[in-house]
Scaffold this active site. Structure first.
Site, PDB file in Angstrom:
ATOM      1  N   SER A 262       0.872  -1.087   0.008  1.00 52.98           N
ATOM      2  CA  SER A 262       0.080   0.133  -0.038  1.00 52.98           C
ATOM      3  C   SER A 262       0.837   1.019   0.084  1.00 52.98           C
ATOM      4  O   SER A 262       1.795   1.185   0.956  1.00 52.98           O
ATOM      5  CB  SER A 262      -0.860  -0.093   1.124  1.00 52.98           C
ATOM      6  N   GLU A 263       0.527   2.089  -0.959  1.00 48.20           N
ATOM      7  CA  GLU A 263       1.616   3.298  -1.214  1.00 48.20           C
ATOM      8  C   GLU A 263       1.720   4.280   0.030  1.00 48.20           C
ATOM      9  O   GLU A 263       2.411   5.074   0.287  1.00 48.20           O
ATOM     10  CB  GLU A 263       1.368   4.098  -2.495  1.00 48.20           C
ATOM     11  N   ASN A 264       0.822   3.954   1.128  1.00 55.37           N
ATOM     12  CA  ASN A 264       1.049   4.806   2.262  1.00 55.37           C
ATOM     13  C   ASN A 264       2.014   4.402   3.330  1.00 55.37           C
ATOM     14  O   ASN A 264       2.403   4.804   4.352  1.00 55.37           O
ATOM     15  CB  ASN A 264      -0.388   5.098   3.238  1.00 55.37           C
TER      16      ASN A 264
END
Lengths: 225, 234, 225, 234
Positions: free
Chosen positions: B60-62
């Site tokens: 997840s790009e967070n």
């Protein structure tokens, strides 16, 4: 699923071809993948391009590979006065050297890992390091263009690994290892300890598993120097 | 009204795959052990359709690797959300990292597969997926440009045509672009289409659909290599 | 020695001037310095340039500052459909916006923190993001030049801090916070817990103390949205 | 032999500060709470001379913040070494980080003070400290170029003249450069010299030395601002 954990050092380096570009972690005696280096010595690969902060200490670390004449080109920041085998080969023009400032060496590897195509820095402007590099002024500062350093393999040393490839490092043995792990096509980690998946706290993982392709446990053996 | 249009209108009334079926088909593209990022929309449904025998690691790009299923009611922790702000869980061996490392993974070619939604895909693999021309508001890019630039394999999941029946697979994107020549495969409610250097290749068609009918709803030429099989579903 | 720990939120933001450039951490509801944001609302600073992945959710996070008309320019990746106060101001042309891809937003901040003068990337080539930016081909790839994003302040949220300024983050609340901490001239951390110096393992520190200039504990309060 | 040379030869026989005293003087330049990097040579002695009432945090470019004293015999851990490969200890609140972050700190202006050794410093503050022309071997740069480019304040500690009596503070460096216009202050066995936009300023002189005598052993003009006091020592 393809397993990342290998049981034998010689197996984990078996596909490294002559002419490969290899990053080697370690700084100041800490965090060197000495067992992997010795496996490369046993294998006898030739014409290696080594990317490493330094060039070993006598017969230690990368020293053995220079003694064995396996390395033809080096990208390093501080080869070191005690890198006797390297210095001999260098004096005999059997090895070529690109000297890079230490932080820039690391940043150029990171750029490769991060999918960046180059960066501008003030470091090295007006010095020998700038020779042949594009120079321009940005935001009023003279800077030079530095390009990514890529590699086929990263040989790194970690303290703990789980079977997925999550890594932690001990004290200052971290140094170049996490960055090299991000930068090479295939990252091979020599680790002191294999721990169960889930036993490294997700918040304490230093190198996430995605960067690690092969793991081999090699506790204890340091270098033969 | 010309006959061709009538025929296409009739085509539009034929049954197509559901969003869930598109996601199910896309799940089959994920190799065992792959590191995968799933974008908003249909891609986000894919995790529900993974074959039991494979393990996939979701990024997840967070700043999460090893995302698990969504949190059940009562289980939510709002410090553990995915890129859509939805509470999730972790699988054993997960890790957290900051945003620079999260996108070092996307841009740097570390993800094996990324699956994004799309408004348009061109025959060269250009992707438009972040802004509808004329839409109100500021728009927003998020991680899509970094992801599309860097994934080893980029799959786009979308409906084959717009609500008005206009093709979304086109010769040249007319919507604002996300990335150039980045898409490898498009999975729609009508077809699986690969982008190749020679052009678009129709790999599979939805049940009950003929290649020539899919072509009619596609804005760029589709090549075929022999008989085109029906879309595999899990 | 100058103390980094402040006891009051209003004191820790007291010197923030009108027109300041401020980075705000947080992503998807996690890791936002909501208490610091509310202190800025109470202070009523104006004409702020906000650098943030998004622009709040209704009255939450940065939403209050847009409602209060304190922000004149935004550098963001995804302002968000629920950033209602921002969207109203934006539609009314009271706020300007630079849209940046999320990873590039972070990388440009990192470049500022890392003393780099700009970098080349393939991200955004051929898109609106490339408008007005230098484009060239490097190693056969089209890329654009992205410049550092600097700031006067970084407002960040951490889980634990010691009095020296070492920080850790909880789960995915890490997100932009460690990078912003590196990138601004003055970094102010809102933390949930103050812990004794030495109680965070040196290997587990995520943001080393050198990047943190002020700390304030603000447990519990989330946003008024 | 001209009279001037005889006089300088006599000067060279006058007592000068020891390396330890240079380090002691440099220690006084470190403000309380400062983040500091100490280079090889004389700078590495500075930690021994810190005034007791201040706290300074030492950065080592191999990835340590909060280095303490050197390890005592029996206490060595070879995973805990400084940039000179010497086993050290930690102070409470120390941290480890990778090489990219270590040099993000140096280049990015996060260090309050860096102290490096030097072969030559020019009147503009150019530094040469990594390579002696004609020396054997490959040479090596290490962290000096990153550090000199980025520290908020850069101090150079070195002898005022070479073993042959040649000035090391010069109009223009003849040795290979480390960085341009980066040095703020030079501390030698004869003087404390600041680099200012107007030129070099002689701030302090060694006990028993007159400004005009220091000038004779300096390759660039030294300005003075009023009476030049004796070098402070801890």
């Amino acid at each position: 699923m393809k397993k990342k954990v290998y049981s034998r050092l010689d197996e984990v380096v078996a596909d490294v071809p002559d002419g490969a570009r290899i990053m080697f972690g370690g700084f100041g005696g800490a965090g060197f993948p000495n067992n992997l280096i010795q496996a490369l010595v046993r294998k006898g690969v030739k014409n290696i391009t080594a990317i490493s902060n330094n060039c070993g200490t006598h017969d230690g670390e990368l020293g053995l590979m220079f003694k064995n004449n396996q390395i033809k080109h080096v990208i390093a920041s501080f080869p070191g006065p005690h890198a006797s085998h390297f210095q001999e080969r260098f004096a005999a023009k059997e090895v070529t050297l690109e000297l890079v400032p230490q932080g820039i060496l690391c940043e150029r590897m990171r750029a490769a890992g991060a999918g960046l195509q180059g960066f501008y820095t003030t470091v090295g402007v007006g010095t020998e390091v700038a020779d042949g590099k594009e120079e321009r002024v940005l935001e009023g500062k003279r800077c030079i263009l530095e390009m990514p350093i890529r590699a086929d393999y990263a040989f790194i040393k970690a303290q703990k690994a789980d079977a997925l490839g999550n890594l932690t490092y001990r004290l200052a043995a971290r140094n170049f290892n996490p960055i090299m792990a991000m930068a090479a096509r295939t990252t091979i980690a020599e680790v002191e300890e294999l721990v169960p998946v889930g036993s490294i706290e997700p918040e304490h993982v230093v190198t996430p598993a995605i960067f690690v392709h092969r793991i081999v446990q090699a506790k204890g053996l340091h270098y033969a120097g | 009204m010309p006959a061709e249009t009538v025929r296409e209108k009739a085509l539009l009334e034929k049954p197509r795959l559901t969003r869930e079926q598109i996601a199910g088909r896309a799940a089959l593209e994920l190799p065992d052990g792959a590191y995968v990022n799933l974008g908003w929309g249909i891609p986000n449904l894919i995790a529900n359709y993974l074959p039991g025998e494979i393990t996939v690691y979701f990024h997840s790009e967070n700043g999460i690797l090893g995302m698990g299923r969504r949190a059940k009611p009562g289980e939510e922790d709002y410090d553990l959300v995915d890129a859509m702000k939805i509470p999730v869980t972790l699988i054993p061996g997960a890790s957290f990292f900051h945003q620079a490392d999260a996108h070092l993974m996307t841009r740097g070619g570390h993800l094996d597969v990324a699956v994004l939604g799309g408004f348009q895909v061109s025959e060269k693999g250009d992707l438009a997926n972040w802004k509808i021309p004329g839409a109100k508001g500021s728009g927003g890019i998020g991680g899509a440009m970094d992801i599309s630039a860097g994934a080893k394999k980029l799959i786009v999941c979308m409906e084959h045509v717009t609500k008005d029946g206009a093709p979304k697979i086109v010769k040249k994107c007319t919507y604002p672009l996300t990335g150039l020549e980045c898409v490898d495969t498009v999975i729609t409610d009508l077809a699986v289409v690969d982008v190749s250097p020679e052009g678009l290749v129709l790999r599979e068609v939805a049940p009950g659909w003929r290649p020539q009918d899919v072509q009619k709803l596609t804005g760029a030429p589709l090549m075929t290599k022999g008989r085109v099989p029906e879309i595999r579903l899990p």
